[in-house]
Structures are given as C-alpha cells and as structure tokens.
Design a protein around this motif. Structure first.
Motif, mmCIF file in Angstrom:
data_model
loop_
_atom_site.group_PDB
_atom_site.id
_atom_site.type_symbol
_atom_site.label_atom_id
_atom_site.label_comp_id
_atom_site.label_asym_id
_atom_site.label_seq_id
_atom_site.Cartn_x
_atom_site.Cartn_y
_atom_site.Cartn_z
ATOM 1 N N GLN A 78 0.836 -1.205 0.000
ATOM 2 C CA GLN A 78 0.000 0.000 0.000
ATOM 3 C C GLN A 78 0.870 1.253 0.000
ATOM 4 O O GLN A 78 0.610 2.196 -0.739
ATOM 5 N N ASN A 79 1.926 1.274 0.812
ATOM 6 C CA ASN A 79 2.838 2.423 0.785
ATOM 7 C C ASN A 79 3.407 2.625 -0.612
ATOM 8 O O ASN A 79 3.491 3.750 -1.110
ATOM 9 N N LEU A 80 3.824 1.534 -1.237
ATOM 10 C CA LEU A 80 4.385 1.593 -2.583
ATOM 11 C C LEU A 80 3.356 2.166 -3.560
ATOM 12 O O LEU A 80 3.679 3.047 -4.371
ATOM 13 N N ALA A 81 2.115 1.687 -3.472
ATOM 14 C CA ALA A 81 1.062 2.149 -4.384
ATOM 15 C C ALA A 81 0.762 3.628 -4.187
ATOM 16 O O ALA A 81 0.545 4.365 -5.159
ATOM 17 N N LEU A 82 0.744 4.084 -2.942
ATOM 18 C CA LEU A 82 0.467 5.500 -2.686
ATOM 19 C C LEU A 82 1.635 6.377 -3.127
ATOM 20 O O LEU A 82 1.432 7.471 -3.661
ATOM 21 N N GLN A 83 2.865 5.919 -2.929
ATOM 22 C CA GLN A 83 4.024 6.668 -3.404
ATOM 23 C C GLN A 83 3.987 6.777 -4.925
ATOM 24 O O GLN A 83 4.351 7.810 -5.501
ATOM 25 N N ALA A 84 3.527 5.717 -5.589
ATOM 26 C CA ALA A 84 3.406 5.748 -7.048
ATOM 27 C C ALA A 84 2.458 6.858 -7.489
ATOM 28 O O ALA A 84 2.752 7.591 -8.446
ATOM 29 N N VAL A 85 1.333 7.009 -6.804
ATOM 30 C CA VAL A 85 0.396 8.083 -7.140
ATOM 31 C C VAL A 85 1.101 9.433 -7.048
ATOM 32 O O VAL A 85 0.981 10.278 -7.933
ATOM 33 N N ASP A 86 1.860 9.626 -5.981
ATOM 34 C CA ASP A 86 2.574 10.891 -5.790
ATOM 35 C C ASP A 86 3.559 11.157 -6.928
ATOM 36 O O ASP A 86 3.822 12.313 -7.263
ATOM 37 N N LEU A 87 4.098 10.100 -7.525
ATOM 38 C CA LEU A 87 5.067 10.245 -8.616
ATOM 39 C C LEU A 87 4.408 10.292 -10.001
ATOM 40 O O LEU A 87 5.097 10.352 -11.012
ATOM 41 N N GLY A 88 3.074 10.230 -10.034
ATOM 42 C CA GLY A 88 2.378 10.232 -11.318
ATOM 43 C C GLY A 88 2.387 8.887 -12.004
ATOM 44 O O GLY A 88 2.182 8.788 -13.220
ATOM 45 N N LEU A 89 2.615 7.831 -11.235
ATOM 46 C CA LEU A 89 2.636 6.466 -11.758
ATOM 47 C C LEU A 89 1.369 5.730 -11.340
ATOM 48 O O LEU A 89 0.629 6.193 -10.469
ATOM 49 N N VAL A 90 1.147 4.576 -11.953
ATOM 50 C CA VAL A 90 0.028 3.717 -11.564
ATOM 51 C C VAL A 90 0.565 2.329 -11.234
ATOM 52 O O VAL A 90 1.639 1.930 -11.700
#
Length: 195
Positions: A105-117
């Motif tokens: 979940q941390n990884l997925a949320l960090q991805a959002v912050d980076l403009g990734l999915v």
C-alpha cells in the motif's frame, strides 16, 4: 472533510503505456516507501524481486502470471514480485500478510505521488514463482505489482476495456464498519463519500 487525494486517486488500471519507463530513482523511491511501512514488532517481512521491462527478471515474473494477466501486464514498466518472510532470527514472524500488505500500500500510494500507476495481482502461479526464483522455504510469494504510466484503455481487450472505464465503486461504511455487535452499522453522521 475530504479524503486525501493520494488515497482517492489511487486505482488499479490495466492500461499501461508500453513506451514509458520508470527510472531507477523512482523505483528506488517506491521500494523505500515499502520499506518504511509499519509491521508487527518492526519485523519488516516484505520482500521484493524487481523486474524492469526488457530484463530477464521481468520476463520470468511475467511467465508465472495467469494468462488473463499476461494480456496486459507486459506493457508495464516494471513487475515486482512481493513476498513475505515468515521467520527471522527470533523465530516465526506473526502477521506477515499485514506487513506485506502495508508495504505494498505504501508503494502504491508513493506511485500516485510520482504520477505512476500500479496494479496488484494475486493471479499467478505461486509455486512456480517460488521455484523460478529459488525462494527459501520461509519466504512466501503473495502478489505481483505492475508499475508504470497510464496507457490507452482502447488497447485492452474488449472485456478488460469495459472494466477499465467503468465507474469506481466502494462498499458504504455501513457494510464494513460496525459497533456494539457484528452487523450493527457504525454511523458517522455524514456521507461516506469524502472524495
């Protein structure tokens, strides 16, 4: 009250941009976010194998995916095999699923912050993955995470395209949060959609 946009904007698309890459710095940041997740007694049971599109690890992770996931996951920039270490130097580690889940979940949320999915998948051959990567007996593969940039949903097979474009839904709090006895909904006194 409004839900944090990083949470509200996280979703699990299947349409990835096959031309996009995720650079080493961003992958490192995603894995750092996973590393800083809470875990039972700070046991940190989450483990990851990283494959970047075009390399051997990516191909081997892709090869253990179920055919339905193979129809789209090859366009991701990276595939991560997430596993849980069930023992450490003190013996059996409790709640390892909890620790790996929070790390992902941390990884997925960090991805959002980076403009990734990201898209998490349980649809893979767990035993084949354990063999393919020579996982120790106390390391259990649980999830494959596709990482990349959002692509064109029109490139997906028709059934997946329809799923990709439908409105996102979540069960109301009244169905998942209770008080007093099981099944008695807890009430916030407000709408449950804070988006």
């Amino acid at each position: 009250m409004k839900l944090n946009p990083i949470i509200a904007d996280r979703w699990s698309p299947r349409a990835f941009d096959a031309d996009a890459t995720v650079d080493q710095a961003d992958l490192t940041l995603l894995l750092e976010a996973a590393r800083w997740a809470p875990s039972h007694g700070n046991t940190q049971p989450a483990r990851f194998l990283v494959g970047q599109r075009g390399d051997d690890t990516f191909r081997r992770i892709f090869d253990v995916l179920r055919p339905g996931n193979q129809t789209w996951a090859g366009r991701a920039s990276a595939l991560l095999l997430g596993a849980r270490a069930t023992t450490d130097e003190r013996g059996p580690v409790p709640n390892t699923e909890f620790g790996l889940g929070l790390a992902v979940q941390n990884l997925a949320l960090q991805a959002v912050d980076l403009g990734l999915v990201t898209h998490q998948m349980g649809g893979f051959d767990h035993e084949a993955a354990a063999r393919e990567f020579a996982l120790p007996e106390d390391v259990v593969p649980v999830v494959v995470v596709a990482v990349g940039k959002l692509g064109d949903a029109d490139l997906l097979p028709e059934e997946l395209r329809a799923r990709e474009l439908r409105e996102r839904e979540r069960k109301p709090l009244s169905e998942i949060v209770f008080t007093g006895t099981w099944g008695t909904p807890w009430s916030t006194g407000e709408r449950s959609d804070h988006r």
